[in-house]
Design a protein around this motif. Structure first.
Motif, PDB file in Angstrom:
ATOM      1  N   MET A   1       0.842  -1.167   0.000  1.00  0.00           N
ATOM      2  CA  MET A   1       0.000   0.000   0.000  1.00  0.00           C
ATOM      3  C   MET A   1       0.898   1.244   0.000  1.00  0.00           C
ATOM      4  O   MET A   1       1.867   1.305   0.746  1.00  0.00           O
ATOM      5  N   ARG A   2       0.543   2.198  -0.809  1.00  0.00           N
ATOM      6  CA  ARG A   2       1.281   3.452  -0.865  1.00  0.00           C
ATOM      7  C   ARG A   2       0.768   4.389   0.236  1.00  0.00           C
ATOM      8  O   ARG A   2      -0.367   4.281   0.682  1.00  0.00           O
ATOM      9  N   LEU A   3       1.597   5.314   0.613  1.00  0.00           N
ATOM     10  CA  LEU A   3       1.232   6.281   1.640  1.00  0.00           C
ATOM     11  C   LEU A   3       0.030   7.122   1.215  1.00  0.00           C
ATOM     12  O   LEU A   3      -0.833   7.443   2.042  1.00  0.00           O
ATOM     13  N   THR A   4      -0.062   7.436  -0.062  1.00  0.00           N
ATOM     14  CA  THR A   4      -1.214   8.216  -0.543  1.00  0.00           C
ATOM     15  C   THR A   4      -2.510   7.442  -0.374  1.00  0.00           C
ATOM     16  O   THR A   4      -3.543   8.018  -0.006  1.00  0.00           O
ATOM     17  N   GLU A   5      -2.476   6.138  -0.622  1.00  0.00           N
ATOM     18  CA  GLU A   5      -3.667   5.313  -0.437  1.00  0.00           C
ATOM     19  C   GLU A   5      -4.017   5.231   1.050  1.00  0.00           C
ATOM     20  O   GLU A   5      -5.192   5.318   1.427  1.00  0.00           O
ATOM     21  N   PHE A   6      -3.012   5.075   1.893  1.00  0.00           N
ATOM     22  CA  PHE A   6      -3.229   5.049   3.338  1.00  0.00           C
ATOM     23  C   PHE A   6      -3.921   6.330   3.794  1.00  0.00           C
ATOM     24  O   PHE A   6      -4.920   6.291   4.515  1.00  0.00           O
ATOM     25  N   THR A   7      -3.413   7.469   3.361  1.00  0.00           N
ATOM     26  CA  THR A   7      -3.979   8.759   3.755  1.00  0.00           C
ATOM     27  C   THR A   7      -5.419   8.885   3.280  1.00  0.00           C
ATOM     28  O   THR A   7      -6.302   9.328   4.028  1.00  0.00           O
ATOM     29  N   GLU A   8      -5.687   8.467   2.065  1.00  0.00           N
ATOM     30  CA  GLU A   8      -7.043   8.513   1.520  1.00  0.00           C
ATOM     31  C   GLU A   8      -7.994   7.645   2.350  1.00  0.00           C
ATOM     32  O   GLU A   8      -9.110   8.058   2.673  1.00  0.00           O
ATOM     33  N   LEU A   9      -7.546   6.446   2.709  1.00  0.00           N
ATOM     34  CA  LEU A   9      -8.379   5.561   3.532  1.00  0.00           C
ATOM     35  C   LEU A   9      -8.648   6.167   4.902  1.00  0.00           C
ATOM     36  O   LEU A   9      -9.783   6.113   5.404  1.00  0.00           O
ATOM     37  N   MET A  10      -7.633   6.746   5.520  1.00  0.00           N
ATOM     38  CA  MET A  10      -7.804   7.376   6.834  1.00  0.00           C
ATOM     39  C   MET A  10      -8.810   8.522   6.753  1.00  0.00           C
ATOM     40  O   MET A  10      -9.718   8.626   7.589  1.00  0.00           O
ATOM     41  N   TYR A  11      -8.659   9.383   5.752  1.00  0.00           N
ATOM     42  CA  TYR A  11      -9.558  10.532   5.611  1.00  0.00           C
ATOM     43  C   TYR A  11     -10.985  10.094   5.306  1.00  0.00           C
ATOM     44  O   TYR A  11     -11.939  10.674   5.818  1.00  0.00           O
ATOM     45  N   THR A  12     -11.123   9.077   4.478  1.00  0.00           N
ATOM     46  CA  THR A  12     -12.459   8.591   4.131  1.00  0.00           C
ATOM     47  C   THR A  12     -13.139   7.955   5.338  1.00  0.00           C
ATOM     48  O   THR A  12     -14.320   8.202   5.603  1.00  0.00           O
ATOM     49  N   GLU A  13     -12.393   7.167   6.077  1.00  0.00           N
ATOM     50  CA  GLU A  13     -12.978   6.440   7.209  1.00  0.00           C
ATOM     51  C   GLU A  13     -13.253   7.340   8.412  1.00  0.00           C
ATOM     52  O   GLU A  13     -14.286   7.219   9.059  1.00  0.00           O
ATOM     53  N   PHE A  14     -12.333   8.232   8.705  1.00  0.00           N
ATOM     54  CA  PHE A  14     -12.420   8.991   9.960  1.00  0.00           C
ATOM     55  C   PHE A  14     -12.623  10.490   9.784  1.00  0.00           C
ATOM     56  O   PHE A  14     -12.870  11.189  10.760  1.00  0.00           O
ATOM     57  N   GLY A  15     -12.510  10.990   8.562  1.00  0.00           N
ATOM     58  CA  GLY A  15     -12.553  12.433   8.322  1.00  0.00           C
ATOM     59  C   GLY A  15     -11.151  12.998   8.478  1.00  0.00           C
ATOM     60  O   GLY A  15     -10.348  12.483   9.254  1.00  0.00           O
ATOM     61  N   SER A  16     -10.870  14.080   7.775  1.00  0.00           N
ATOM     62  CA  SER A  16      -9.499  14.593   7.739  1.00  0.00           C
ATOM     63  C   SER A  16      -9.016  15.096   9.092  1.00  0.00           C
ATOM     64  O   SER A  16      -7.877  14.834   9.488  1.00  0.00           O
ATOM     65  N   VAL A  17      -9.860  15.806   9.828  1.00  0.00           N
ATOM     66  CA  VAL A  17      -9.436  16.361  11.119  1.00  0.00           C
ATOM     67  C   VAL A  17      -9.172  15.247  12.124  1.00  0.00           C
ATOM     68  O   VAL A  17      -8.124  15.210  12.772  1.00  0.00           O
ATOM     69  N   ALA A  18     -10.110  14.309  12.238  1.00  0.00           N
ATOM     70  CA  ALA A  18      -9.933  13.197  13.178  1.00  0.00           C
ATOM     71  C   ALA A  18      -8.746  12.329  12.768  1.00  0.00           C
ATOM     72  O   ALA A  18      -7.964  11.900  13.626  1.00  0.00           O
ATOM     73  N   ALA A  19      -8.592  12.074  11.475  1.00  0.00           N
ATOM     74  CA  ALA A  19      -7.486  11.237  11.005  1.00  0.00           C
ATOM     75  C   ALA A  19      -6.145  11.859  11.364  1.00  0.00           C
ATOM     76  O   ALA A  19      -5.240  11.160  11.844  1.00  0.00           O
ATOM     77  N   GLU A  20      -6.006  13.153  11.155  1.00  0.00           N
ATOM     78  CA  GLU A  20      -4.751  13.836  11.498  1.00  0.00           C
ATOM     79  C   GLU A  20      -4.482  13.749  12.998  1.00  0.00           C
ATOM     80  O   GLU A  20      -3.346  13.511  13.422  1.00  0.00           O
ATOM     81  N   SER A  21      -5.516  13.926  13.795  1.00  0.00           N
ATOM     82  CA  SER A  21      -5.362  13.823  15.246  1.00  0.00           C
ATOM     83  C   SER A  21      -4.977  12.408  15.655  1.00  0.00           C
ATOM     84  O   SER A  21      -4.078  12.211  16.489  1.00  0.00           O
ATOM     85  N   MET A  22      -5.624  11.431  15.076  1.00  0.00           N
ATOM     86  CA  MET A  22      -5.330  10.035  15.390  1.00  0.00           C
ATOM     87  C   MET A  22      -3.890   9.689  15.019  1.00  0.00           C
ATOM     88  O   MET A  22      -3.210   8.982  15.769  1.00  0.00           O
TER      89      MET A  22
END
Length: 64
Positions: A1-22
Protein backbone atom coordinates in the motif's frame (compact mmCIF):
# COMPACT_ATOMS: atom_id res chain seq x y z
CA UNK A 1 0.00 0.00 0.00
CA UNK A 2 1.28 3.45 -0.86
CA UNK A 3 1.23 6.28 1.64
CA UNK A 4 -1.21 8.22 -0.54
CA UNK A 5 -3.67 5.31 -0.44
CA UNK A 6 -3.23 5.05 3.34
CA UNK A 7 -3.98 8.76 3.76
CA UNK A 8 -7.04 8.51 1.52
CA UNK A 9 -8.38 5.56 3.53
CA UNK A 10 -7.80 7.38 6.83
CA UNK A 11 -9.56 10.53 5.61
CA UNK A 12 -12.46 8.59 4.13
CA UNK A 13 -12.98 6.44 7.21
CA UNK A 14 -12.42 8.99 9.96
CA UNK A 15 -12.55 12.43 8.32
CA UNK A 16 -9.50 14.59 7.74
CA UNK A 17 -9.44 16.36 11.12
CA UNK A 18 -9.93 13.20 13.18
CA UNK A 19 -7.49 11.24 11.01
CA UNK A 20 -4.75 13.84 11.50
CA UNK A 21 -5.36 13.82 15.25
CA UNK A 22 -5.33 10.03 15.39
CA UNK A 23 -2.06 9.90 13.46
CA UNK A 24 -0.40 12.36 15.86
CA UNK A 25 -1.90 11.19 19.14
CA UNK A 26 -2.91 7.52 19.15
CA UNK A 27 -0.10 5.28 20.40
CA UNK A 28 0.15 1.63 19.37
CA UNK A 29 1.78 -0.94 21.62
CA UNK A 30 2.37 -3.15 18.59
CA UNK A 31 4.59 -0.42 17.09
CA UNK A 32 6.74 -0.09 20.22
CA UNK A 33 4.55 2.66 21.71
CA UNK A 34 4.80 4.86 18.63
CA UNK A 35 2.04 6.90 17.08
CA UNK A 36 0.84 6.02 13.61
CA UNK A 37 2.70 9.03 12.19
CA UNK A 38 5.93 8.05 13.92
CA UNK A 39 5.61 4.42 12.81
CA UNK A 40 5.17 5.56 9.21
CA UNK A 41 8.12 7.94 9.51
CA UNK A 42 10.19 5.06 10.85
CA UNK A 43 9.38 2.91 7.82
CA UNK A 44 6.52 0.71 9.03
CA UNK A 45 4.43 -0.46 6.06
CA UNK A 46 1.36 1.80 5.66
CA UNK A 47 -0.80 -1.33 5.24
CA UNK A 48 0.24 -2.55 8.70
CA UNK A 49 -0.53 0.86 10.20
CA UNK A 50 -3.91 0.98 8.43
CA UNK A 51 -4.80 -2.47 9.74
CA UNK A 52 -3.78 -1.42 13.26
CA UNK A 53 -6.17 1.53 13.10
CA UNK A 54 -8.89 -0.75 11.75
CA UNK A 55 -8.48 -3.13 14.68
CA UNK A 56 -8.28 -0.39 17.30
CA UNK A 57 -11.26 1.57 16.01
CA UNK A 58 -13.52 -1.30 14.97
CA UNK A 59 -13.56 -0.58 11.25
CA UNK A 60 -15.70 -3.23 9.53
CA UNK A 61 -13.51 -5.94 8.03
CA UNK A 62 -14.77 -5.30 4.49
CA UNK A 63 -13.13 -1.84 4.58
CA UNK A 64 -9.70 -3.08 5.64
Amino acid sequence: MRLTEFTELMYTEFGSVAAESMLRDHVFVEFDNRTGARALDDGVDPKAVWQAYCREFDVPRDRW
